[in-house]
Structure formats: C-alpha cells, structure tokens
Design an enzyme around this catalytic site. Structure first.
Site, PDB file in Angstrom:
ATOM      1  N   ALA A   1      40.970  49.485  36.310  1.00  0.00           N
ATOM      2  CA  ALA A   1      39.533  49.432  36.592  1.00  0.00           C
ATOM      3  C   ALA A   1      38.991  50.811  36.968  1.00  0.00           C
ATOM      4  CB  ALA A   1      39.290  48.448  37.727  1.00  0.00           C
TER       5      ALA A   1
ATOM      6  N   ASP B   1      35.904  51.264  38.987  1.00  0.00           N
ATOM      7  CA  ASP B   1      34.890  50.397  39.585  1.00  0.00           C
ATOM      8  C   ASP B   1      33.539  51.073  39.765  1.00  0.00           C
ATOM      9  OD1 ASP B   1      36.528  48.203  39.568  1.00  0.00           O
ATOM     10  OD2 ASP B   1      37.190  48.427  41.626  1.00  0.00           O
TER      11      ASP B   1
ATOM     12  N   TYR C   1      37.906  41.992  44.264  1.00  0.00           N
ATOM     13  CA  TYR C   1      38.228  43.002  45.254  1.00  0.00           C
ATOM     14  C   TYR C   1      36.994  43.578  45.905  1.00  0.00           C
ATOM     15  CZ  TYR C   1      42.041  45.690  47.170  1.00  0.00           C
ATOM     16  OH  TYR C   1      43.007  46.184  48.012  1.00  0.00           O
TER      17      TYR C   1
ATOM     18  N   TYR D   1      35.592  46.985  48.438  1.00  0.00           N
ATOM     19  CA  TYR D   1      35.784  48.258  49.127  1.00  0.00           C
ATOM     20  C   TYR D   1      34.640  48.430  50.108  1.00  0.00           C
ATOM     21  CZ  TYR D   1      38.895  49.135  45.237  1.00  0.00           C
ATOM     22  OH  TYR D   1      39.897  49.031  44.322  1.00  0.00           O
TER      23      TYR D   1
ATOM     24  N   HIS E   1      49.937  48.474  42.347  1.00  0.00           N
ATOM     25  CA  HIS E   1      48.847  49.222  41.718  1.00  0.00           C
ATOM     26  C   HIS E   1      48.466  50.367  42.628  1.00  0.00           C
ATOM     27  CE1 HIS E   1      47.244  45.954  44.219  1.00  0.00           C
ATOM     28  NE2 HIS E   1      46.255  46.780  44.520  1.00  0.00           N
TER      29      HIS E   1
END
EC number: 1.4.3.-
Lengths: 694, 694
Positions: free
Chosen positions: B333, B335, B419, B421, B472
C-alpha cells in the site's frame, strides 16, 4: 541531613532481634532491621568502636537467595503452604572514623550475628552530601586554595563555591580516598539567592582533597584554552563575565506569562492500590523496593497472575567526558555506584514534580552512626492518560471503536552535584512495561579564556562567555532477570529480519522477508543492529503460544545508541565494564549485581562487571538450571549546545518491554471504549481577541 | 459520503472569480476556489462533459512559487509594503466517467482559466471510500465470485464482505485501473453489529476488479499453507473458526471495570490562538494546512519571529508485505499517494479521540462532481502536560527549581481499510518540534489451513485459528524545507562523534572524543549510524551562535530504523523510491513533492522520487540559491504477533527537531516554575480496602 547518635546499647540486640516481624522475602530492609544491623556491626567491632567509631557509608539489604525465594513465590502463587522464609542478610559498608581501610561486614539479620567481615583492599565507599559538604569546607579552608584565590584577585563581594567530585583515577590504584574539587564563584549580585548559579563562573584551578581529614594535597590548574596543557602562569587573574542564572527571580527579561494551567483530576480516585510494597494496577502486580543505590527495584512483576520478570533495575550509569585536557580527563562519574540513585533522590513535591493525583513513597537511609533516616517522597506514583490506545473505524458502517492508553508512572529524580536524572518505570494497559530516563540539570563546565577560537574546539562548546561545556556521554545499564510465565525457564534469544533470497519457487517476486531466531546459548555480548532489525527476546521455551506455535515471550525494544567512546585501554574504558556492547548475557549470580562492578569510587577495574562476566562464555543451560541475566546498555552522546545552558531541558530516552506471543490477543482488548461521558472533555475557545486582551 | 451535482452554470465563472477574496499565499484552497476550479475544468471539457462527465478524483492546491512566497513573507515579517500575491493554481485530477485515461488539468485560479491539460499516460488516480464501495459491490455481484462462494459452501446466515485494495502491480504497467479484492466473512452471530470483525474469517480467494465498470476480470486463489503455490483444489470447502471480535459489546469476558476516569481541564482556557490557518502558541507561530494527501502541512514555522521551517509534511508511506506467496506478494500500500491521509481522515470526537480542552479543524474534500464537501473534525489540537521540563536542586541550599514541559499537539487519524495511523505534530516549550506516528487498527490477514506447522512459517504468524498475519513494514517519509533563521540560507550537514586518536600531546589518556561536521554539498543519500552518532543538521552558515561560533541550526533526532527489505529490483523495491536510505537531500523543486513520485496507484516506477532525485548528484550550492530539501525515511518492521490481534495496540514512533545553537540559552528558561498553586494536584488514596469494597 539529620544525624543522631546510636541510641541502642549493645546488650539489647537480642530484644531488637526478637521484636522483628516476619517479612516477605522481597520486602526491603526496615528501620528496625537497619538499626539491628548497625548495632551488630558496632558490637562486633566494639574495641575499635570505642576509639574510632564506625562511620557507615551504606547498609544494603542483600539480594536474597533466588532459589529459596522462587520456592516461596511458587507456593504463594499456588496458594500452597509456604516454605521457610529465606534468610535476610545485610551488607554494612563503613570506615573507622578518620581511618583509611574500607570495611564490609555481612550480618545475618534473623540471627543478629556477623557472617563475616573484611577489609575491601584498594576500594573506596560511596559518597553522600554530608561528606561532600565537609570536603568542600576543607578545600575552602585550605591555605593552598586561599593562595590560588589571592592570585585570582576576585571581585569584591563575590562568594567562592567548591564542588567536590569523586576522583576519577587515571593511573595506579590510589590508596587514599580522594576528591577532585572544582572551584566556582557566585557574583555579589546573586550570591544571596538560594539558586544562585555558581557554575556560570568556573575558576581556573581545582583542589585534590584527602577524604580522611579533608585536607588539600594538591592544586590542579585547569586548561583555559584549546591547548592540552593547563595554564601555569602565576599571574593569571580572574576575569568576570555575565551571570548565567536560571532561578525565576533572576533571569533577565522575566517569565513568560501566557501559559494557562492544566488541571488533572480523578474524581473517583486512582485505579491502583498499594499494600506494603506491593502495587496492583490493571492486572499488573509487582513489588517496588526503594534502594539507596539503584533507586527503584521492581520484583516479581506479574500480569494477570503470570510472572514476567523476577527482578529489574537500572544497575549503573557512567558519564565519561570527552575533554582530553588534564584534569578534566578524569571526569567520569558513576552516579549510582559512587553516590546512589536512592541516596540522592529528591524530596518530590505535589503539584511541582508530579501533576494529577499522586501517591508518594518514602525511602530509607542511614546516618554515619547507623541510625535509620527517612528520605521523604523519594518515589512518586500516578496514572496518566497516554493518548490513543487502539482504534479502528469500520468504514462500511462508520462506527469507530477507540480506547485510550493509560499508564501507571513511577518517578524518582536524583540530584548529583550539578546534574539530575529523572528515572521512570511505566506500566501500560497493553501489557507493556517502559523504562524512561530524562537527563536535566546543569552541565559540568570549565573556564575558557576570552578570544579563544571557540568553533575550533571539537570536544565541547563555549556556551557563554568564559564557560566551556565539554562533550560527554551518559551511559546507562539495565539489569533484567526474566521470569517469562515461570520463574525458572526463561531463555534469551535474538531475532533478526532478513530478505528471503530470490528463488523461482519460494520467492519469485523478490519481495519476501522473514524472521530468524538465534538462541543465546553462552555468556556473551553483542550489539543491536537496525539493518537486520535485531531484537532481544526473553522467552519461555517450554510454553508455546497456542496459535503461533512459538514460545511465549517479552522483547526488549530500544533503539541502538552510541557506545563508549573512550579507548578500551583508557581508564574510562577499563572501568566502564558495560560500555562496549548494548547487550550482555550472563549466568545468574547474586554476587553479580552491578554492571561496572560493586565499588566504583576510584575503581580501576578488576572487580568484574558486564564485560568480564560475559567473556567467561560459560553455557547458559547447564545442571544449575538458573535463568540467565540480561544487561542492556543505552546512552546519550551529549554534544553540548547553548540550549542546554544554564539549565538543560530534559533529554529523554524511553525503551520498552513488549509482549510477543505472551498473550493470545491484544491485552488492551477489554479496556473500555473512550467516551465523552467518561472523559468529560471540553471545546477550546481559540479566538485571537482573547489574546489581545491579555 | 454526501455528493451533490454541480450547481454552478458555466457562464458564472467570472462572477465566481470576482467574488474570491485575496488570500494569503500560504492559505489552503477554499470552497469557493474549489468550486471555481471544477467549473473551469468542466467548461474546458464541455463537449466531453455532456457525454461522459468529469469524475474528479482530487482537486489539489498546487505548491505556490517559493521565490514569490519568500518575498512576501520577508516583507510581511519586516512590516514592509507587501509585494503582489503569488498566483494561486490548482491541479484537478479526474476521469471521464467510465473511461480509462487519467486526466490532469492545471487551473490558474485568479484568472479562472486552464493553464494546461494532459492525459497522464499509464498512470492512475487515487481512490476513495465511495469508489471502494462500488468495487466491493461489483465483486460481490460477480458470477465468478458467486461461483467461488458456492464452492466454499459457507455456513448459513453468514455475510460475505469484499475488501478492495489498490492492485500492487508486479510486472508490466497495467493500462486498466485495477483492484485486488480480498474476501472475508462475518459470522451470523456478529454480522448485525456495526463493528463486526470480518477480518477474522479470511476466505481463500480474491477477485481482480476493473475500475471502469467494477466487473471481475479474474479470480486469484489464495495460498492457505506454507507452500508458495496457492490452493487450486476445486473441492476446497470453507472451515469456520471462532470469531475475533474487538467491539466492546462482543468481546468474550466483557470489559475490565477498574479504570477510573482522568479529567483534564483548563479553567483559564487554552494558551493557543487560531486565526484563520495561523496558530500561535508559546512563541511558536505556524500555518497549518489541511491537505487531502499529506493530511497536515506545516508552513512558515517560526519561533519568536525567527523562521525555522518553510514547509514540513509527511510526504508518503508504504506498507510492503514480506509474504512471498502470490497474490499476497502484491500487497504494498501507498496510503498517502493511493488514498490520502486527509482524504481518509477520521471525524474526531471530543472526549474519545482527544482528552482535555480541544480545538477542531475541518478539512475540505471534493465530490466526483467537483463540489466542495466538509470533512468535519479532521484535525484536533490541544495542549498537554509532558512531565518534568527541567529541574535543578541546589544541594547546598536545598532549593529546587522545576518547570513542567508543555506540548501543543496536532492530531489526525486516518483509516485505510483495515488499518489506522494517528499522525502528530507536537510543539513544546523548549523550542523542540516533534513528529509522531501511531500505527493501530487491524492487521491485513490471509487464510491458513488447520494443521499447518505454524512455527515453521517465518514470514508471518498464525494469530488465531484460520488467520495468518504476514510480516510487513510501515515505511514513512518526511519532507522538510528548512528556513533556519532565514528563508534562503539553509544548508544540510551531518555531524559525527569520533574518538580522538591517542596522542601524547593532545589525548594522552585516550579519553578524548570530538564532533566532526560534514557538509552535504551535492544531491545524495545516506544512512544514520549509531556507531558514529551521525546526526543530520539544518544550519544557516551565515548566522553564527554568538558564543559557540558555530552556525545556528536545528537537528533531526531519530533512531535509525530498518530500511526496505524487498529486493531492489522487485516491484516493491522499484516503486519504493524512498526505502533504500534514511536520508535523501535534493535541490528544491515545486514539482518534487512526494517521496515515491506523484501517482502511486499501480505505479511501476519512472515517476521520480527520492532515489532518482538524490542520484542526480547536482551541487546544492549554485546560482539558483535554492534551499535544499531534506527527506527522512523511518519505519517499523512489523513482525506480527498475537498481541496485535484482533485490533492492535498503538505502535509508536516519535522523532524530534531540536535547536542546536539556534538559541543563546535554554528556550524554556522563562517557563514559570511548577507550583502547586498553579497545578492544583491532589494526594492519592491507595488503600487496598477501597479495592476490596469495589
């Protein structure tokens, strides 16, 4: 520091002993025990005591026998009948007043008797403020010092201040107990202020003082230019520069006025309880010992009833200076071993050192006469919010689940002369234990002449007119006895992450990478490595995570920091047993507690320490079945700068002990969601007009 | 996400333009400007618009001309007459509905006219939730997917969920805009819950979807064992395992109940003001732009009126997976570039995402039709106490001076599929600017068969029955344009600390060490190095600290973290232009804003990025006199573990920009002392009986 003479006659020892209650094996030395120990030591040395009374430097509780303690803890955890309590012993370290040999006496507390006594040949005891004051007074009273002060022709009305340091030995072992006393001055303008910053006026000489009678045995002239050789000109005069004050009443320009208060309250009380030395909070349980040397010792750290660590502490720290010029080259403090993180602990104040709802814990010290004294508020403990703990939004439904992270913070702040360290153990709601240190206080400085090409000196920085701050390092060592889900079965491994080789069958696209685990099978030392993401783990090879099939464990998460810079065969290199590697692994021994050996004052090596013990290379798994000890070295290389003057904003280092397969799910999964009903936050008014009205 | 059709007719452009107010050069694109831009683009493409209307992916404010902005800022700072405003331009990125070529149109806002338009050959636009929902619906409606679901013989009452990802290209450029759609399932027990965790039931196939019409063009079977080859058995059935829920209502065992609330209040209000996009707090002043791609951009960061940074942002992040098995190997990804930190920003909630006294800032987005939409509460801002700021105790007088550290925290939390952040810029009272990221949310997982030897798979971890979490990396890049005490004179250097060679004259005791400074003279890349304590500094060579004689500067303080692990010639290696080195330094260009190039969706390299630009090696000092750009790469190598499941406690990384000789004293020297009168803390009641009464 208050002192009192011994109030207990020697013949009352047995009544003292009989009055002692039975204590948990992990309990700290009590006041009554301390008084018993000093009495036993004095009685044992009754004859000499009459002439030259014992002057106690420290009375330490000795590490109890681990095998016996583990038997006890296992029975306790299982609710089984408890085995006999392990013997409690104390180590008394003392001088006979005005004499040189440094004495050790081991006392069996339960039997109120001496197990053994010996002279610690060539070693010296740790210092304290009281002794430092005597040394300073001795220096100022010395004719040799007075002669130097006359030479300087100091301005009228100023005040000379003497600052004793342990003498960092640079050659042969010194039989004398020595101090290197740096000299400073308070200007007449600020000398009456209790925070007057004499460090802002370093003088160009130091005095070497004999610890027996506090007499000066030598004057060392200081370097004042980039030249290696110290100044020797007998006509050098003092040149006065601007004051460098930090006290709020003294700083030029006054204080900023636009910082609004933040109030932290817990209307329903705190979430932790303290029962004796046992602290319980959010499934964590541990014993917290105050220790004169290590400050805080954590013992029997458990989560949800499962042991993780048997014992954890900051075992040592050293501050080698990078200034090669004599006598500055001797500066290499060992603040835990020479002074003690607990011995120098601050009396922490509510609303000053700690914000919110705070619990304080006193420490126990000892007078030179062997009487217990209370060190008030040596440790504080509080909860704090630590921001987002976990969050996920399901974008399909718009529903967000969010919890906050909560921390339980233990704090101790120590002052050693010019400098302070704030030390923290921090527990959180996600099963993580953090260790943090903040370095602050005032840099150790030397004089520098006007007109020197400041930028050309690469081992330090001119931070104000007349003031040179040498570069230095702060190197810490943590000592960890793991007990991963069992008191007896922990092993150390390290894990690295490597690219998989390209291979048409197993990694045809070249994107694969994998973790490799290497067991540490022998006593050894190694470094962290960001290139392979090398991480040290403590695991229990006999307990596997149900899903991953891998051993349950905790990992030590810390960035690699620069190691000791002094030459390996220099005195800083020789004494600094823990500064060559980030990681040392050794077999357990109750005699190997301190990373640079036991008695650091004027140490010249040869007492053991991480390097020596790790280099034995003995197998870690053998018939003794002890759990290995993990030692971790971290540090700051402090390139000095003007922002650190006259008092330094905290330089912070935080490391973590994180579960790896120790739990089957996120341990913070059951932390309640973060809601406004619970947290009662408010919206800010940020309009500028408010500012204009100030 | 609400959409609305264009409400402005083409002939109203000039009235739209004339109604625009004059804006500061650093102001973000406004709603009115955005509407003008989309109207201009639609008018420019009027003919095609009638057939296949423009579907806007993004409308970005373009970086204004730095030379012109600097002229403006200098005049503004000096109180001089202001020069003409730099032209404001926007970049519209769009498709014609249902068609393939990805279009770019540059609009001069002030003149309401198109500067240029082109097809972005072989490139693809960033995604958004709305498109993702259409892709998911397309996948679920596909006969190919239905056939796979029939094969699996799913349990009755369950719900299939499709999770589209950008297609990580692994070979030739794809002309089609593609999605890889991973398939999951909600059990019948939890499917009605808005936080049902479908990731707990990964299915054994994925669907590749064509972005034009959302049709499925291929089914990819997933690997379900350690074998590289995906399963192909047409008779494989679904095996149901336990749910892995994180919603408080669904977790087994319920919530812990013993966490007491912490309330944070500021009875006198907050200490910061916000005027438009300008934030002022404790001598700091900066412009905060919300940005759809980078989330937060800081501009013109000043302290006490002195500039430090011209522009700072998190420029990109990538998440390459270490699982080599196809099609998992395509997971990588980007992002920020593929989705956008602002585009996916959470609507932050008072008392949930932020604790205390909070100010919220909305973001501005754009519908496919080109209408502005408000992204509410995209950024929050608050002050927090940060513990001891500095302290010193004068042991001679017993007087302690202590201040607390205060921080101003900007927070944005983004959700990209599974996910999240949390991103932070944090200013403190000691002149330090911090950047922090917290990774949380749900790991991307794949199915795994029962009975596989979990411990033997080194590129990931079985975190629950049937659930495999591949290892990852999360690699971030920060882009920094320094303006150290001047907008035009910043240079980049790095400093190392080295032992001095032993020498009888200059270092006779072997303890000396010193700092060496190396200027970065050319575009280049290098790494951090703990062994030499290598630190990157931004300095102004024309302004020297009065005492040290060295240039004023700010240093970037961060630990070295592992770099990209994928082979350099793999697709992750080729696309990941910033993952080879911690530090890249390039000449400034407004066309070089993103560390892995501009258009990351299915990118195959060749668009530039840190590696390409740094490798030009052009001299940094030349006639153009531009200030170099510093790019910093940091990351986590995430070795997955059961503690990260089913939702992950935050993994935190914090770095710092610290003054080095920028100030003449500790900038926090004038912070008022910490007193109980100001802080109003309370003593804790920690008795155990309270606990027993719960």
């Amino acid at each position: 520091m208050a002192t009192s003479s011994a109030t207990t006659s020697f013949d009352s020892i047995s009544s003292l002993r009989d009055a002692l209650p039975a204590l948990h094996p992990l309990a700290s030395l009590t006041k009554d025990e301390l008084r018993l120990v000093s009495t036993v030591v004095k009685q044992h040395n009754a004859k000499q005591q009459a002439q030259t009374p014992c002057q106690f430097r420290r009375i330490y509780f000795m590490e109890p026998n681990k095998k016996l303690v583990i038997e006890y803890l296992k029975a306790e955890n299982a609710g089984l009948p408890l085995p006999p309590l392990p013997p409690r012993r104390a180590q008394a370290l003392f001088y006979f007043k005005g004499e040189l040999p440094f004495m050790e006496c081991i006392v069996d507390i339960g039997h109120a008797r001496v197990v053994g006594q010996r002279v610690l040949e060539g070693m010296h005891g740790a210092g304290d403020d009281e002794e430092m004051f005597k040394v300073a007074a001795g220096a100022l009273a010395s004719p040799m010092v007075k002669k130097e002060l006359e030479r300087l022709q100091l301005p009228e009305g100023c005040e000379v201040v003497a600052e004793p340091w342990p003498y960092g030995t640079d050659d042969e072992p010194q039989s004398l107990r020595l101090f290197e006393v740096w000299m400073f001055l308070n200007s007449k303008e600020s000398k009456h202020h209790p925070s007057a910053n004499f460090y802002g006026h370093p003088l160009d000489f130091a005095a070497v003082v004999d610890g027996r009678d506090f007499s000066v045995i030598r004057i060392d002239r200081m370097p004042t230019t980039a030249a290696f050789q110290a100044a020797t000109d007998p006509n050098t005069r003092y040149k006065h520069h601007q004051d460098s004050e930090y006290a709020p009443e003294l700083i030029p320009g006054g204080l900023r006025r636009d910082l609004k208060p933040i109030h932290i309250s817990q209307p329903e009380g705190v979430s932790f309880t303290v029962e004796g030395e046992i602290v319980r909070w959010q499934k964590w349980e541990f014993t917290l010992n105050f220790d004169l040397r290590e400050g805080m010792i954590l013992r029997n750290v458990k989560y949800d009833g499962r042991p993780i660590f048997y014992r954890m502490s900051a075992s040592e720290m050293t501050v080698p200076y990078g200034d090669p010029r004599t006598p500055v080259h001797r500066k290499s403090a060992y603040d835990f071993g020479e002074c003690g993180a607990g011995q120098t602990a601050n009396n922490l104040q509510l609303g000053c050192d700690c914000l919110g709802v705070i619990h304080y814990i006193d420490g126990l010290g000892c007078t030179p006469e062997g009487e217990p004294i209370t060190l008030p508020n040596a440790i504080c403990m509080h909860e704090q919010d630590a921001g987002i703990g976990w969050k996920h939004t399901n974008v399909r439904t718009g529903r967000a689940d969010v919890t906050r992270a909560r921390e339980l913070v233990l704090q101790l702040i120590l002052t050693v002369g010019n400098y302070e360290y704030a030390l923290y153990w921090i527990f959180d709601t996600a099963g993580v234990l953090h260790w943090e240190v903040r370095a602050t206080g005032i840099m150790s400085v030397t004089p520098i002449e006007d007109g020197v090409d400041a930028a050309s000196i690469k081992y330090g920085t001119v931070v104000a007119p007349g003031v040179f701050a040498p570069h230095h390092q702060h190197l810490f060592n943590l000592r960890i006895e793991p007990a991963i889900d069992d008191y007896e079965d922990s092993a150390i491994v390290y894990e690295e992450t490597h690219p998989m080789p390209r291979d048409p069958l197993s990694n045809p696209y070249g994107v694969g990478f994998e973790s490799h685990t290497t067991p540490v099978t022998h006593e050894s030392a190694f470094n962290l490595d960001w290139q392979t993401n090398r991480v040290v783990k403590m695991v229990n090879p006999n307990k596997l995570n149900r899903f991953s099939g891998r051993p349950v464990g905790y990992k030590l998460v810390a960035p690699p920091t620069q190691l000791g810079l002094a030459a390996r065969d220099s005195m800083h290199g020789i004494r600094g047993e823990f500064v060559d590697n980030h990681v040392h692994v050794t077999k357990h021994s109750e005699k190997e507690m301190y990373a640079a050996g036991e008695h650091n004052w004027q140490s010249v090596g040869g007492q053991g320490g991480c390097r020596t013990w790790a280099s034995r290379g003995r197998p870690l798994v053998d018939d003794e079945k002890t759990t290995p000890v993990l030692w971790f070295t971290l540090g700051f290389t402090h390139g000095t700068k003007s922002e650190d003057w006259p008092v330094m904003p905290v330089e912070t280092f935080r490391m973590h002990f994180k579960p790896v397969g120790f739990f089957e799910v996120n341990p913070a999964l059951d932390v309640a969601p973060s809601t406004q009903l619970f947290n009662k936050s408010t919206s800010a008014d940020v309009s500028c007009c408010k500012k204009a009205n100030l």
